[in-house]
Design an enzyme around this catalytic site. Sequence first.
Site, short mmCIF file in Angstrom:
data_model
loop_
_atom_site.label_atom_id
_atom_site.label_comp_id
_atom_site.label_asym_id
_atom_site.label_seq_id
_atom_site.Cartn_x
_atom_site.Cartn_y
_atom_site.Cartn_z
N TYR A 161 0.84 -1.20 0.00
CA TYR A 161 0.00 0.00 0.00
C TYR A 161 0.88 1.26 0.00
O TYR A 161 0.68 2.17 -0.80
CB TYR A 161 -0.91 -0.02 1.23
CG TYR A 161 -1.92 1.11 1.28
CD1 TYR A 161 -3.14 1.00 0.61
CD2 TYR A 161 -1.67 2.28 1.99
CE1 TYR A 161 -4.08 2.02 0.67
CE2 TYR A 161 -2.60 3.30 2.05
CZ TYR A 161 -3.80 3.18 1.39
OH TYR A 161 -4.72 4.19 1.44
N LYS A 176 1.06 4.10 -2.99
CA LYS A 176 0.64 5.49 -2.72
C LYS A 176 1.79 6.46 -2.95
O LYS A 176 1.60 7.58 -3.42
CB LYS A 176 0.05 5.61 -1.31
CG LYS A 176 -1.27 4.86 -1.13
CD LYS A 176 -2.35 5.33 -2.09
CE LYS A 176 -3.67 4.61 -1.89
NZ LYS A 176 -4.72 5.07 -2.82
N1 LIG Z 1 -10.10 5.25 4.42
C1 LIG Z 1 -8.87 5.73 4.65
O1 LIG Z 1 -8.43 5.84 5.81
C2 LIG Z 1 -8.01 6.20 3.53
C3 LIG Z 1 -6.88 6.97 3.83
C4 LIG Z 1 -6.05 7.39 2.81
C5 LIG Z 1 -6.35 7.06 1.50
N2 LIG Z 1 -7.44 6.31 1.23
C6 LIG Z 1 -7.70 5.96 -0.16
O2 LIG Z 1 -8.98 6.40 -0.54
C7 LIG Z 1 -9.47 5.58 -1.57
C8 LIG Z 1 -10.86 5.11 -1.21
O3 LIG Z 1 -10.77 4.39 0.00
P1 LIG Z 1 -12.04 4.12 0.93
O4 LIG Z 1 -11.57 4.25 2.32
O5 LIG Z 1 -13.20 4.91 0.47
O6 LIG Z 1 -12.25 2.56 0.63
P2 LIG Z 1 -13.57 1.67 0.58
O7 LIG Z 1 -13.08 0.28 0.67
O8 LIG Z 1 -14.59 2.17 1.53
O9 LIG Z 1 -14.13 1.92 -0.91
C9 LIG Z 1 -13.37 1.59 -2.01
C10 LIG Z 1 -14.27 1.46 -3.23
O10 LIG Z 1 -13.42 1.16 -4.36
C11 LIG Z 1 -13.99 0.06 -5.06
N3 LIG Z 1 -12.93 -0.69 -5.74
C12 LIG Z 1 -11.96 -1.45 -5.18
N4 LIG Z 1 -11.21 -2.01 -6.12
C13 LIG Z 1 -11.70 -1.59 -7.31
C14 LIG Z 1 -11.35 -1.84 -8.66
N5 LIG Z 1 -10.34 -2.66 -8.97
N6 LIG Z 1 -12.06 -1.22 -9.63
C15 LIG Z 1 -13.09 -0.42 -9.33
N7 LIG Z 1 -13.48 -0.15 -8.06
C16 LIG Z 1 -12.80 -0.75 -7.07
C17 LIG Z 1 -14.68 -0.78 -3.99
O11 LIG Z 1 -15.67 -1.64 -4.58
C18 LIG Z 1 -15.27 0.31 -3.11
O12 LIG Z 1 -16.54 0.73 -3.55
C19 LIG Z 1 -8.46 4.46 -1.75
O13 LIG Z 1 -7.60 4.77 -2.83
C20 LIG Z 1 -7.70 4.48 -0.45
O14 LIG Z 1 -6.40 3.97 -0.56
C21 LIG Z 1 -8.29 5.88 2.21
#
Ligand SMILES: NC(=O)c1ccc[n+]([C@@H]2O[C@H](COP(=O)([O-])OP(=O)(O)OC[C@H]3O[C@@H](n4cnc5c(N)ncnc54)[C@H](O)[C@@H]3O)[C@@H](O)[C@H]2O)c1
Length: 261
Positions: A166, A170
């Site tokens: 991860y 990133k």
């Molecule tokens: N939640 C956190 O703490 C956090 C922090 C920093 C960055 N992020 C980043 O934010 C983004 C969203 O994360 P989140 O927390 O909303 O996650 P989440 O798991 O709640 O939602 C992710 C969504 O992406 C979809 N997805 C996953 N793989 C996919 C693919 N191959 N093709 C299409 N859709 C796909 C899933 O079905 C889901 O609807 C990610 O890139 C994550 O790395 C999240």
Amino acid sequence: MADSFSVLQQFRLDGESAIVTGAGKGLGRVAALALAEAGAKVAVLDLDSETAEATAKDINDAGGEARAWTCDVGDEGQVDSVFDEVAKALGGIDILVNNAGTARREAAEDLPTETWDLLLRVNQSSVFYCSRAASRHMLKNGHGSIINVASIMGATGGGYHPNLAYHATKGAVVNMTRSLAAEWGRRGIRVNAIAPTYTETDLTIPLQENKQVRAYLEERTPMGRFAQAEEMAGAFLYLASPASSAVTGILLPVDCGWLAI
Ligand SMILES: NC(=O)c1ccc[n+]([C@@H]2O[C@H](COP(=O)([O-])OP(=O)(O)OC[C@H]3O[C@@H](n4cnc5c(N)ncnc54)[C@H](O)[C@@H]3O)[C@@H](O)[C@H]2O)c1
């Protein structure tokens, strides 16, 4: 300054077409709702068609304009064909939010190569596939804004729980943001990234549920808490809209102060 200048008008997206990946839930859903509320037509892309349909329905029910597409953003063939369909259906692509992503928190010494490859495909190659597909439409019009959802872990090495793949992806996304901003800057496409902190979404449920880990992360955060997904909305809208027309190549932390210390 022109008499007609209005800062709030700069946040409007009327007539713009946006794609948000991973918009079925979490941060992507928030981005889709925010862009739609500002007037954009939104293509809601997700691996999960049910949640994608639900997000699109919520936008349409609220008076916005959205349509759902099922798409694995780690599959370049699917990306190319869905992006062409979206461009036809919505009349172009002006905004792309590369949000879809996943995490596998496994010790580096035991990390299976399949997991490493999966993370590279879904978190990093997807940003290339989707940006390339969108750029073909944006460059024709000399206009576009791409927002990559990186992470505070794109700017640090972690160390709080194992998550090598991860962190690697990133970090790559942060530098891909700079590289694409430099390459397309004179051709009308701006490329920026946001660095969310730990946010209460399904992705972080294992961390939220582990009392010890959660307490440690909150202690480490200057504001002493996780973020809520809705707290990312302003950053998405700012970077998508003319409000940030002179901004490209940045990593905007939305991190409750994490990167300040
Ligand atoms: N939640 C956190 O703490 C956090 C922090 C920093 C960055 N992020 C980043 O934010 C983004 C969203 O994360 P989140 O927390 O909303 O996650 P989440 O798991 O709640 O939602 C992710 C969504 O992406 C979809 N997805 C996953 N793989 C996919 C693919 N191959 N093709 C299409 N859709 C796909 C899933 O079905 C889901 O609807 C990610 O890139 C994550 O790395 C999240």
